[in-house]
Design an enzyme around this catalytic site. Structure first.
Site, short mmCIF file in Angstrom:
data_model
loop_
_atom_site.label_atom_id
_atom_site.label_comp_id
_atom_site.label_asym_id
_atom_site.label_seq_id
_atom_site.Cartn_x
_atom_site.Cartn_y
_atom_site.Cartn_z
CG ASN A 133 -3.17 0.17 7.88
OD1 ASN A 133 -3.51 -0.81 7.22
ND2 ASN A 133 -1.90 0.54 8.01
CB THR A 163 7.72 6.87 16.22
OG1 THR A 163 8.25 8.19 16.11
CG2 THR A 163 6.29 7.00 16.75
NE ARG A 173 7.82 6.35 6.03
CZ ARG A 173 8.22 7.55 5.59
NH1 ARG A 173 7.99 8.64 6.27
NH2 ARG A 173 8.86 7.63 4.44
CE LYS A 186 4.63 3.31 13.78
NZ LYS A 186 5.77 2.54 13.31
CB VAL A 235 -0.99 -0.01 1.19
CG1 VAL A 235 -0.26 0.22 2.50
CG2 VAL A 235 -2.10 1.00 1.00
CB ILE A 272 -1.20 -7.52 8.97
CG1 ILE A 272 -1.16 -6.02 9.20
CG2 ILE A 272 0.10 -8.04 8.37
CD1 ILE A 272 -0.20 -5.60 10.31
CB SER A 281 0.62 13.48 13.83
OG SER A 281 1.26 12.21 13.77
CE1 TYR A 329 3.63 6.35 12.15
CE2 TYR A 329 4.70 8.40 12.75
CZ TYR A 329 4.75 7.04 12.55
OH TYR A 329 5.91 6.36 12.76
CG HIS A 330 4.01 10.97 15.77
ND1 HIS A 330 3.82 12.00 14.89
CD2 HIS A 330 5.30 10.58 15.61
CE1 HIS A 330 4.96 12.23 14.23
NE2 HIS A 330 5.87 11.38 14.65
CB ALA A 344 13.77 17.62 8.44
#
Lengths: 473, 473
Positions: free
Chosen positions: B193, B219, B175, B260, B109, B150, B254, B256-257, B313
């Site tokens: 996900n 992370t 990620r 995790k 993906v 998965i 975020s 995303y973070h 960055a």
């Protein structure tokens, strides 16, 4: 927006009814509910322009004085997600009775869990539609019922756009730890439903009602059982000579409890990134079933769960005592938690609504009033049962959960008290009325449902709904 | 299970190639890869009974001595979820080259995200199928490629049952922080996900490979930027006279973070409830693109993301310097994070696999080697550019994120060093080769893609994929 819809005469009558102890007071309230209600037109909420009819019959043992700041809803628009559930329904009526403009949002899936698993509430509850219809008849107040799923964005956004909530009280999550541990699918469902639904609510507030205050139900179970005092949401830490106040570390004990940990982290971010005002209520174990409003009519009665999946320890013990079954203590029984009466739950929500969090802050209150161990509860039920002539025995059964059975526990709960909460303590006659209530409905008890049906260590990948439904031990 | 498949002569040749700096060393390695490889039959992994052919060409700058404990895979079965991604692909080859029996599980993906958003890696990467085919040709080693999701339990359980992993290295998550903030749908997708996929992995291990060690990529962003030192996963707190060691408080920035953070809490529970052995690697920002294996053939080259959504960055600055664009610093540039070379990423994973966590423990390592602020990175790139005759300028642009731009930051990273990690520091010639690499591919640079395309404060409920795809500023 002042509300002047409650006549003084009705308030006096209501107060008198509420002052009577136990069933007598409830019956008097029911009787009052049957009378033609005094009505008055209140200022319509600006966004709705709907004329609300207000009647005194639904006010309770702490009725608001008309126009009093922070005690009268004044048409404030409160969306209650999960408003057909145990805490949600009691809260919806409590706020509606006090002049808040209430909209219930619920997908009614809680009723479906019972169907899936062959469970049933001790009390026969009316359908959601019949409940709000009856409430309108009894109280003269309208509660909006929006049936749909907050995980469905199209539905949620329409509910927000039409109701324009000033506060969202979010009970709308799968709330049973054993249910979340039935099998892989139920773990996935619980985290998906709870976490993603709450993200949708955060986006709905941000985009559609940016000044709306979110009151979110968390759980004391987020903290686990650390060996230090549990503070209210945050912990000030001094480490290597530097100090910061950080989110209190979380150690939840089931995929359900974890889902609320995730919500708390997501909300903390949304408060910071989007300047949302959020109150996270880490609620303890709620007991009891009666609030004045839910007892005002048979069709308004609240659910009472005593089964091994949705029942809490105290509700379970009360039912066991009523039917002459030994109280089933899981393991050593030293598991200690915070508890509160459902009459305090509804009051805590009102306090949070009346005193909203500032924008950009996720405020955390620990919402419970007393700590008990499971053994404490068994002792209390045994003693109260003896007063009613019941011989109550206790047995220890293997603990289906993975949890510490003897541990330190000292959790703070001062913030809601500081804002005016006056607790109903378990020793204040509550046990007596709970036991009498269970005895009243004992013909509906199915003892098979009380046994633990879900083992934390087993929680298989194969579909285990059937084995959870047919309790084994 | 000793592996004796690497001949001494090839190792010497390989070491000599690897010792050459920059492109010269890579070309020598490529040249070596083209020669007929020495082959030997190694002991087959018991569960597979497959004969693996081993060639020296794929060993690296720190090749394992045959039979050395903790440096040679010996056929150990390692499933790498997300093995077609940036870190996953490099890790798969690193472990395969060292005699681990590698299975890549990936739904590919990551490649689809690029298609959705009109992005592209700086380096032209081969298809997943071509990659593993070429690797077999170059190294004589087989990597199993299982294409699937998965989050699809049927697929995941079959992958587990057929491969029987002894270790699962789990990179298989969305990620990118900006990707998760594109709009509501991307936030929901990211948490769904990532969190649900990891729950499936936990159940798969528990039920299908109960002794399997999970190595999960977290992370450093889980910690946020607290005003105290960041420890490795846990913090010992003394509070009101009592002491406990608790999960380090998390303040992610975020969706995303946050995903995790949720994984970490779920894994911590699974380790305790089900006695799973888990290593949570809180990785810093990874830079660089070259590992010896990925440079052994054009078809093995790794991806290099420099766009505003997936680019980090440092990678972004390097590309900007190479094409003569000012380095774009977000805000004040005091944002400080942990960084590491991708050659250290692959080594850290090997160390975690070679030294598994004990059952019932979620061990946390902070996986980075150096701290830099964004301004530090800009200064380093500017100085290195000057050595190559590039005139590099820096501009500050409005920060699209919500984050502290000046803050205390001191994170610990000793545990992996204690287990043998020998870091590649940024000052060790890495910048020079990175810049030369970017110059080599600069005709493929699309500067439009570098601009920030996602604003944390905006993150709308309307579908914003297109506005993210067409960078605006």
């Amino acid at each position: 927006m002042a509300c002047t819809g409650v006549t003084a005469g009705r308030i006096v009558e209501q107060r008198a009814a509420a002052a009577m102890p136990g069933l007598a007071g409830i019956k008097a309230a029911r009787s009052a509910a049957g009378k033609p209600a005094a009505r008055a037109v209140m200022a319509a909420a600006p966004a709705r322009r709907r004329t609300l009819r207000v009647a005194a019959t639904a006010t309770t043992d702490a009725p608001p004085a008309a126009g009093t700041a922070n005690s009268n809803g004044g048409g404030t628009r409160v969306m209650i997600i999960g408003g057909d559930g145990y805490c949600g329904w009691a809260t919806a009526l409590h706020l509606s009775a006090r002049g808040y403009n209430v909209c219930i949002v619920d997908n009614l899936v809680r009723r479906n869990y019972d169907l899936q698993l062959g469970l049933d509430t001790l009390t026969p509850i009316a359908s959601a539609h019949e409940r709000v219809r009856k409430w309108g008849e009894v109280s003269g107040k309208h509660i909006d019922l929006q049936v749909g799923d907050i995980c469905d964005w199209e539905f949620l956004s329409q509910a927000f756009t039409s109701f324009k909530p000033e506060h969202v009280v979010h009970f709308g999550e799968q709330r049973s730890a054993p249910y979340s541990m039935i099998d892989r699918q139920h773990a996935i469902y619980t985290q998906s439903n709870n976490v993603l639904g709450t993200i949708n609510v955060l986006y709905a507030i941000k985009e559609l009602s940016p000044d709306c205050h979110l009151v979110k139900l968390g759980t004391m179970g987020e903290y686990g059982t650390p060996n230090i005092d549990i503070e209210e949401g945050y912990l000030t830490v001094t480490h290597n000579g530097r100090t910061d106040t950080l989110p209190y570390p979380k150690q939840a004990g089931s995929f359900y409890h974890l889902s609320k940990v995730h919500d708390s982290h997501n909300m903390h971010f949304a408060a910071r990134a989007w300047k949302l005002p959020i109150t996270d209520l880490n609620q303890g174990v709620v007991y009891g079933v009666r609030t004045e409003e839910t007892m005002a009519d048979k069709a308004l009665i609240n659910r009472y769960d005593y089964d091994g999946i949705f029942g809490t320890a105290l509700n379970r013990f009360v039912v066991q005592a009523a039917v002459g079954h030994p109280l089933t203590v899981y393991g050593k029984g030293g598991q200690t938690r915070g508890f509160l009466d459902i009459r305090d739950t509804v009051r805590c929500i009102q306090i949070a609504v009346d005193n909203p969090a500032p924008k950009g802050e996720m405020r955390v209150f620990n919402q419970f009033t007393e700590q008990f161990s499971v053994n404490d509860l068994a002792r209390i039920v045994t003693a109260e049962g003896a007063k009613l002539g019941l011989e109550v025995k206790t047995v220890s059964i293997p603990n289906p959960r993975v949890e510490a059975e003897e541990h330190y526990y000292n959790a703070k709960c001062t913030k809601l008290r500081d804002l005016g909460l006056e607790p109903h303590f378990l020793s204040d006659g509550m046990m007596d009325s709970l036991l009498q209530f269970a005895i009243e409905y004992k013909d509906r008890v199915n003892l098979e449902l009380i046994k633990p049906a879900v083992d934390w260590r087993k929680s298989p990948v194969s579909v285990a709904t059937m084995s959870a439904a047919v309790a084994k031990q």
